[in-house]
Design a protein around this motif. Structure first.
Motif, PDB file in Angstrom:
ATOM      1  N   ASP A 232      50.265  34.749  45.709  1.00  0.00           N
ATOM      2  CA  ASP A 232      49.704  35.662  44.701  1.00  0.00           C
ATOM      3  C   ASP A 232      48.973  35.011  43.532  1.00  0.00           C
ATOM      4  O   ASP A 232      48.892  35.601  42.461  1.00  0.00           O
ATOM      5  N   VAL A 233      48.491  33.803  43.688  1.00  0.00           N
ATOM      6  CA  VAL A 233      47.611  33.258  42.654  1.00  0.00           C
ATOM      7  C   VAL A 233      46.340  32.762  43.337  1.00  0.00           C
ATOM      8  O   VAL A 233      46.308  32.604  44.557  1.00  0.00           O
ATOM      9  N   PRO A 234      45.283  32.527  42.552  1.00  0.00           N
ATOM     10  CA  PRO A 234      44.038  32.079  43.181  1.00  0.00           C
ATOM     11  C   PRO A 234      44.170  30.723  43.892  1.00  0.00           C
ATOM     12  O   PRO A 234      44.948  29.868  43.474  1.00  0.00           O
ATOM     13  N   ALA A 252      40.047  34.253  43.864  1.00  0.00           N
ATOM     14  CA  ALA A 252      41.102  35.272  43.839  1.00  0.00           C
ATOM     15  C   ALA A 252      41.385  35.729  45.262  1.00  0.00           C
ATOM     16  O   ALA A 252      40.463  35.947  46.036  1.00  0.00           O
ATOM     17  N   PRO A 253      42.660  35.851  45.608  1.00  0.00           N
ATOM     18  CA  PRO A 253      42.983  36.282  46.976  1.00  0.00           C
ATOM     19  C   PRO A 253      42.702  37.768  47.169  1.00  0.00           C
ATOM     20  O   PRO A 253      42.550  38.509  46.204  1.00  0.00           O
ATOM     21  N   LYS A 254      42.631  38.167  48.421  1.00  0.00           N
ATOM     22  CA  LYS A 254      42.572  39.600  48.715  1.00  0.00           C
ATOM     23  C   LYS A 254      43.997  40.119  48.700  1.00  0.00           C
ATOM     24  O   LYS A 254      44.920  39.433  49.130  1.00  0.00           O
ATOM     25  N   ILE A 255      44.144  41.329  48.206  1.00  0.00           N
ATOM     26  CA  ILE A 255      45.489  41.856  48.001  1.00  0.00           C
ATOM     27  C   ILE A 255      45.716  43.048  48.913  1.00  0.00           C
ATOM     28  O   ILE A 255      44.830  43.877  49.081  1.00  0.00           O
ATOM     29  N   GLU A 256      46.891  43.115  49.502  1.00  0.00           N
ATOM     30  CA  GLU A 256      47.257  44.289  50.291  1.00  0.00           C
ATOM     31  C   GLU A 256      47.269  45.495  49.374  1.00  0.00           C
ATOM     32  O   GLU A 256      47.783  45.437  48.261  1.00  0.00           O
TER      33      GLU A 256
ATOM     34  N   THR B 335      42.263  45.129  52.985  1.00  0.00           N
ATOM     35  CA  THR B 335      42.741  44.582  51.729  1.00  0.00           C
ATOM     36  C   THR B 335      41.652  44.695  50.666  1.00  0.00           C
ATOM     37  O   THR B 335      40.490  44.832  50.981  1.00  0.00           O
ATOM     38  N   THR B 336      42.067  44.626  49.438  1.00  0.00           N
ATOM     39  CA  THR B 336      41.102  44.657  48.347  1.00  0.00           C
ATOM     40  C   THR B 336      40.976  43.262  47.767  1.00  0.00           C
ATOM     41  O   THR B 336      41.966  42.557  47.623  1.00  0.00           O
ATOM     42  N   PHE B 343      44.031  37.217  36.871  1.00  0.00           N
ATOM     43  CA  PHE B 343      44.974  36.100  36.916  1.00  0.00           C
ATOM     44  C   PHE B 343      44.892  35.220  35.676  1.00  0.00           C
ATOM     45  O   PHE B 343      45.895  34.759  35.158  1.00  0.00           O
TER      46      PHE B 343
END
Lengths: 260, 380
Positions: A232-234, A252-256, B335-336, B343
């Motif tokens: 959960d962090v870049p 930045a990651p893609k988030i569910e 996913t988004t 962050f």
């Protein structure tokens, strides 16, 4: 007065190649210690952080801290005018609104200078905290570029999962799916070709291929690339530039989707 | 509607508060949309050969067409829209509404004249002026949005005020409307031109309230007084005071009470029984539903429901509706993309001062630009 001289203009040329697709304009912050650049792309998904240390230049002088906003497209055009073996010098007066690039051929027979207008940019600066990452992966940069290119044909996003067995890159899309697994190199003959994984706990994250492909434009700057990940962090993709500094990309990651 | 000349004033005095962005940059953001404003835009703008799109019985469907396709465009760009509908108009607005009714009558007369003369351009023009968003349009749009899985909120009173409440509470990132009074109600971020057609290539304008206040050198209460002085929906303003003088007066005297005491009332006559205090109260404490009580939930589109609702009498093409539903579905799955500013914290916004100098140079340029937002707005 600001002046920075590099015997090999190719470094600066490659740096520009590595950032100009991601950023259209950026501020070069120069002080005693060297040159820093930090900028996000327009959509605020990725960030470029470039450091060129003063001691890596052949001559470096910065009397007063200056911030030079440059149009990277124009800067890249200018640097294309330099030969690979040319010496490059960047110069600016205090409070100047232009910067000058001087290229000298190795035998000093040809000297060209290009002056470029600076821009007043008001860009947001992000504070990036020092982070201990759960996984760091070092691998040959060409290998990483290849994987990103190959997998982006299968889907828009790529899953990177790192376990103690190794690191797996995968993508799924309309035509099917693709998986690339890299195991840690057992015996290291050449450090540059090794895959080295340091892991505290396994991490799986999803990223947009498009951005990773922008990052791999830096491949020619360094034979190795380092990926750092925590849940959960870049992601951090770092290319070291020999003797002078580094370029780091944050993504930045893609988030569910949470169901709200 | 809105605040007279506020956007131009901001563009001139506090240009750093306005940013132009691409719609793509708003992915993952929740955005409250002033529904009546957009329905109105759609009724005016979505036309074929100058005529509204209609059902077989001649009921207009332009608003549905607009709501359907432009919402899809937002969703495809990763935006999560919430539509906020007007409730009952506040009593203070009745005066303004009367005026609008008068203007409609005039337009109607003009239309008759033009029809007799056979002047097509004028017929179109006055036809557009006669456009009105009715209760029924709102109901239909809400039904459509429900089928699309997009949440709607009914404001107890003014939609802009409700949008502002949602932004202030952090429920949504920004308010999308053309009405500048969303800022007066205290919305922290206002987006204009978000629901415009893609073909117009109009960049989205982003206003930040804190930067507006900073640039104008005012506090929120003073800003409200400025807006009243510029001309708002709820009461009259002083005749002969334009934007330039309004900002000067407020900067000098800091409140309308002081302004009234200090200006030459013979020269600048305030309206009789000027109810600016009531207007101010309305901006400060509007009648809204508490943000905590508002539940926003996005859900899957109902493809069959959409086809049933839009095709048939309303004459939408089934294929396109189904396609649209698929697009909505696709945007929901998967996913988004996260954002870096989620962050890392923004630490500095370097050298705003240099920027201001720079903008002065471009001022002439800017003015020409800000003048151009005319089409698709309510007639005054």
């Amino acid at each position: 007065m600001f002046e920075a001289r590099l015997l090999r203009s190719s470094i600066l040329k490659k740096v520009l190649e590595a950032i100009k697709d991601l950023l259209t304009q950026a501020t070069f912050d120069c002080d005693d210690n060297g040159i820093q650049l930090q900028a996000m792309d327009n959509s605020h998904v990725s960030l470029v952080s470039l450091t060129l240390r003063a001691d890596g230049f052949d001559k470096y002088r910065c009397d007063r801290n200056i911030s030079m906003g440059m149009n990277l497209g124009s800067m890249s055009k200018i640097l294309k005018c330099a030969g690979d073996k040319d010496t490059v010098t960047m110069k600016a007066q205090d409070n100047a609104d232009t910067v000058t690039f001087v290229f000298e051929s190795p035998n000093q027979e040809k000297v060209s200078d290009y002056e470029m207008k600076l821009m007043n940019l008001d860009l947001e600066h992000l504070g990036i905290p020092e982070t201990e990452y759960s996984c760091t992966i070092r691998l040959p940069s060409a290998e990483f570029a290849r994987i990103c290119r190959d997998l982006s044909q299968f889907g828009e996003s790529m899953v990177i999962s790192c376990t103690k067995e190794g690191v797996k890159f995968s993508a799924t899309g309309d035509i099917g799916s693709a998986n690339v697994k890299l195991a840690q190199t057992a015996s290291v003959d050449k450090e540059e070709e090794a895959v080295v994984i340091e892991m505290e706990e396994p991490v799986t994250l999803t990223f947009a291929c498009q951005y990773l492909n922008y990052f791999t434009k830096a491949t020619s700057l360094s034979p190795q690339v380092q990926l750092s990940m925590s849940a959960d962090v870049p992601l951090v993709v770092e290319y070291r530039i020999q003797d002078i500094g580094h370029i780091r990309y944050y993504l930045a990651p893609k988030i569910e989707e949470e169901d709200s | 509607m809105g605040i007279l000349g506020l956007s131009k004033l901001i563009a001139d005095i506090a240009p750093q508060a306005v940013k132009e962005c691409d719609i793509k940059n708003y992915f993952g953001r929740k955005i409250a949309i002033d529904a009546s404003m957009s329905l109105y835009q759609f009724l005016i703008a979505v036309r074929s050969e100058g005529n509204q799109l209609t059902t077989v019985n001649g009921e207009p469907t332009s608003h549905l067409m607009g709501t359907f396709y432009r919402t899809i465009r937002l969703v495809e760009n990763g935006i999560k829209p919430v539509y906020v509908f007007d409730g009952k108009p506040p009593e203070m607005k009745s005066h303004q509404l009367d005026k609008r009714a008068e203007r409609r009558e005039e337009a109607e007369k003009e239309l008759q004249k033009a029809t007799e003369a056979g002047d097509q351009a004028s017929i179109d023009k006055f036809n557009r002026r006669l456009v009105k968003v009715t209760r029924q349009h709102g109901e239909e749009a809400r039904e459509l949005l429900r089928l699309m899985g997009v949440p709607t909120v009914e404001a107890p009173c003014e939609a802009e005020a409700q949008c502002a409440e949602l932004v202030k509470a952090g429920k949504v990132f920004a308010v999308a409307t053309e009405d500048m009074d969303a800022l007066t109600f205290g919305s922290t971020v206002l987006l204009r031109h978000l629901t415009f057609s893609e073909a117009r290539k109009m960049p989205v304008q982003e206003f930040h309230l804190d930067q507006v206040l900073d640039g104008l050198g005012l506090k929120q209460e003073e800003f409200i007084d400025l807006c009243i002085l510029l001309g708002c929906d709820y009461c009259g303003s002083i005749r002969g005071v334009g934007p330039k003088r309004a900002i000067d007066l407020i900067r000098q005297h800091r409140s309308l009470e002081q302004v009234l005491k200090n200006i030459d009332t013979a020269k600048y006559q305030p309206p009789e029984d000027w109810s600016y205090q009531d207007a101010r109260r309305l901006f400060l404490t509007p009648e809204v539903a508490k943000a905590d009580d508002v539940q926003l939930k996005w859900s899957d589109p109902d493809e069959e429901g959409l086809v049933k609702f839009l095709c048939g009498d309303r004459q939408f093409s089934e294929e396109r509706v189904r396609n649209g539903a698929k697009k909505l579905m696709k945007a929901r799955s998967g996913t988004t993309q996260g954002r870096l500013d989620g962050f890392f914290k923004v630490t500095t916004t370097p050298n705003p001062k240099r920027k201001a100098d720079d903008d002065k140079k471009n001022a002439a340029n800017k003015k020409a630009k800000s003048g151009g937002g005319g089409r698709g707005r309510k007639p005054k």
